[in-house]
Design an enzyme around this catalytic site. Structure first.
Site, short mmCIF file in Angstrom:
data_model
loop_
_atom_site.label_atom_id
_atom_site.label_comp_id
_atom_site.label_asym_id
_atom_site.label_seq_id
_atom_site.Cartn_x
_atom_site.Cartn_y
_atom_site.Cartn_z
N HIS A 174 -10.89 -0.07 1.71
CA HIS A 174 -11.25 1.20 2.35
C HIS A 174 -12.13 0.91 2.76
O HIS A 174 -13.22 1.93 2.20
CB HIS A 174 -10.73 3.00 1.72
CG HIS A 174 -10.49 3.78 2.75
ND1 HIS A 174 -9.57 4.77 2.59
CD2 HIS A 174 -10.92 4.34 3.80
CE1 HIS A 174 -9.18 5.41 3.36
NE2 HIS A 174 -10.37 5.23 3.78
N HIS A 221 2.79 14.49 1.29
CA HIS A 221 2.67 15.69 0.77
C HIS A 221 3.70 16.77 1.20
O HIS A 221 4.98 16.65 1.67
CB HIS A 221 0.93 15.80 1.50
CG HIS A 221 0.06 15.61 1.44
ND1 HIS A 221 -1.15 15.62 0.23
CD2 HIS A 221 -0.50 13.88 1.89
CE1 HIS A 221 -1.78 14.28 0.21
NE2 HIS A 221 -1.91 14.05 1.11
N GLU A 246 -7.11 0.82 -3.96
CA GLU A 246 -7.90 0.64 -2.06
C GLU A 246 -9.32 1.12 -2.57
O GLU A 246 -9.31 2.13 -2.79
CB GLU A 246 -7.68 1.38 -1.17
CG GLU A 246 -7.33 2.80 -1.69
CD GLU A 246 -6.62 3.33 0.50
OE1 GLU A 246 -5.62 4.09 -0.06
OE2 GLU A 246 -7.21 3.17 1.10
N ASP A 291 1.05 2.51 3.91
CA ASP A 291 -0.06 3.74 3.14
C ASP A 291 0.52 5.03 3.03
O ASP A 291 0.27 6.14 3.01
CB ASP A 291 -1.31 3.74 4.80
CG ASP A 291 -2.37 4.89 3.23
OD1 ASP A 291 -2.54 5.40 2.55
OD2 ASP A 291 -3.49 5.06 3.79
N HIS A 323 0.50 -1.74 -0.50
CA HIS A 323 -0.14 0.00 0.03
C HIS A 323 0.97 0.90 -0.04
O HIS A 323 0.84 1.71 0.69
CB HIS A 323 -0.71 0.08 1.12
CG HIS A 323 -1.92 0.79 1.34
ND1 HIS A 323 -3.19 1.15 1.58
CD2 HIS A 323 -1.96 2.76 0.22
CE1 HIS A 323 -4.56 1.31 1.20
NE2 HIS A 323 -3.67 2.62 0.96
N ASN A 371 -5.18 6.58 -6.95
CA ASN A 371 -5.55 7.99 -7.04
C ASN A 371 -4.63 8.25 -7.51
O ASN A 371 -4.81 9.66 -6.76
CB ASN A 371 -6.01 8.02 -5.48
CG ASN A 371 -4.89 7.67 -4.44
OD1 ASN A 371 -4.31 7.18 -4.52
ND2 ASN A 371 -5.34 8.77 -3.57
N HIS A 411 1.74 5.17 -2.35
CA HIS A 411 0.94 6.37 -2.35
C HIS A 411 2.24 6.97 -3.55
O HIS A 411 2.05 8.01 -3.13
CB HIS A 411 -0.35 7.02 -2.56
CG HIS A 411 -1.20 6.33 -1.84
ND1 HIS A 411 -2.77 6.26 -2.87
CD2 HIS A 411 -1.52 5.90 -0.73
CE1 HIS A 411 -3.36 5.81 -2.00
NE2 HIS A 411 -2.45 5.22 -0.92
N HIS A 424 -5.31 -0.42 5.75
CA HIS A 424 -4.94 -0.02 7.32
C HIS A 424 -6.65 0.08 8.59
O HIS A 424 -6.52 0.88 8.51
CB HIS A 424 -5.35 1.65 6.73
CG HIS A 424 -5.42 2.40 5.65
ND1 HIS A 424 -7.11 1.97 5.30
CD2 HIS A 424 -5.27 2.75 4.63
CE1 HIS A 424 -7.52 2.90 4.63
NE2 HIS A 424 -6.95 3.48 3.63
ZN LIG Z 1 -4.03 4.61 0.36
#
Ligand SMILES: [Zn+2]
Length: 420
Positions: free
Chosen positions: A170, A293, A136, A289, A52, A86, A54, A221
């Site tokens: 999720h 940012h 997810e 996860d 998991h 995403n 991103h 998660h």
């Molecule tokens: Zn995630």
């Protein structure tokens, strides 16, 4: 052939491990071959499979790229990553898969790509590609605020069952969010808003739909003991993140909006109960996860800051630190980071230190703990919610026989799609 000598394996056996090309050739005593490293007193674990992450590319390369994210993975002992859909464009069509796969080709570590499910989902072209899983996937609540409608979720589960791929879910039901918390503006308001009940109920719904469709459901998660218990009661597997295992609402005074993620940090009592389920085997998988940012983006009000924290480089170091303190066994570390994700998602060559397996290996010295510091990490994200905690970082990370991290620098690697 190269030999890692006198390494202590997760189960305590002291063995030589010989590598031939991309594979482990032998695990034994006094093996012939050139010594790569004397691992006396150190632990040799299978590389972590982080199902998991991103990595933000395409679309958000100012936050992370496959190059920076995978370098961070290598330095943290992660040898396989699985990216979530995403991105921009979201990975819901074959063309979007191809666009992401071109970036993933720059990865230092091995990789997989999950297909997403949105209204624009195109299963025909998507399943034509070497997908890792669906994920997810977010089952909508009645508010329609988040996720996909129930009939699409059901169709996705049925298609996934036909295609024999796992559905990673999720699980948070916005119907059960606490609107009263909306009046607050402190960082803890996020935890008060996205309630534990919202997770438990969503896990129950997702597992019920998945079971009706004969799909294999994996809950992403799980942040509460209730969420773990609901997943297990329904026969699903589940993962927990390092931030839910090592941080709680009590840390939000320091973290502020840098501690905002979905699901949110929970009470210290729930964190302890989650950790207990990690140590005793009820949590199947630890996945990070990893959701970077920039500082500028995170430095906003609790209702405006984006959700997510980085974690791919610090997960194994935190777990090895906990094992070295006797808070869980090294066998559990091996299982939740490697053996179990390999079993849940069907990666027969990965997740174990055995003859014939891919030589995805991590060497750590449990006596050598250091302070986690954001400015020492390799992600494009220069901060970490674990700043100041102790971690045991790898001295060596090997991906299919190639040393990609030697304790000081990341080498060029040649990561491959684990489904190709
Ligand atoms: Zn995630």
């Amino acid at each position: 052939m190269q030999v890692i000598r006198n390494a202590t394996l997760a189960d305590g056996r002291v063995r030589d491990v010989r590598v031939d090309g991309e594979r482990v050739d032998a695990v034994g005593e006094d093996l012939d071959g050139e010594t790569l490293v004397d691992a006396t007193g150190k632990r040799l674990l299978p590389g972590m499979i982080d199902v998991h992450v991103h990595f933000r590319q395409p679309g958000f390369s100012h936050k992370e790229t496959w190059a920076s994210g995978s370098r961070s993975a290598a330095a943290g002992g992660v040898t396989t990553v699985v990216d979530q859909p995403n991105t921009d464009p979201p990975t819901v069509t074959g063309a979007a898969f191809d666009e992401k796969a071109a970036f993933a080709a720059e990865s230092v570590v091995d990789w997989g790509i999950n297909g997403g499910v949105t209204a624009d989902w195109d299963p025909e072209s998507l399943f034509d590609r070497p997908l890792f899983a669906l994920g997810e996937v977010f089952l909508a609540d009645s508010t329609g605020e988040m996720g996909i409608e129930a009939d699409l979720f059901e169709a996705a589960c049925e298609r996934a069952a036909d295609e024999d791929v796992v559905v990673t879910v999720h699980a948070e039901d916005a119907d059960l969010f606490a609107d009263a918390a909306r009046d607050r503006d402190d960082a803890d308001a996020w935890s008060a808003y996205r309630t534990p009940e919202a997770e438990e109920t969503a896990v129950e719904r997702a597992v019920a739909v998945g079971n009706d469709a004969d799909a294999t459901i994996h809950i992403a998660h799980t942040s509460t003991p209730e969420g773990v218990d609901a997943a297990k009661a329904g026969g699903a597997t589940c993962e927990a993140t390092p931030h839910h295992l090592f941080l709680s609402r009590e840390d939000l005074d320091d973290l502020g909006t840098f501690g905002r993620m979905n699901p949110p940090l929970r009470s210290e009592a729930r964190r302890e109960a989650l950790f207990e389920r990690l140590a005793d085997g009820r949590v199947d998988v630890v996945a990070t996860d990893h959701a970077p940012h920039t500082r500028e983006e995170k430095d906003a009000s609790v209702w405006d800051a984006p959700s997510g924290v980085p974690g791919v480089e610090t997960a194994l170091p935190l777990l090895v630190q906990a094992a070295s303190e006797g808070r869980l066994s090294f066998e559990r570390v091996r299982d939740v980071t490697a053996a179990n994700p390999a079993a849940v998602f069907g990666l027969p060559r990965k997740g174990r230190v055995e003859a014939g397996a891919d030589a995805d290996l991590v060497l750590v010295d449990p006596d050598h703990s250091t302070e986690i510091r954001g400015d020492r990490l390799h992600s494009a994200c220069d901060w970490t919610p674990f700043e100041g905690l102790g971690g045991v970082f790898p001295e060596l990370t090997m991906v299919r026989g190639t040393v990609v991290w030697d304790g000081e620098s990341v080498a060029d690697g040649d990561g491959e799609n684990v489904r190709a």
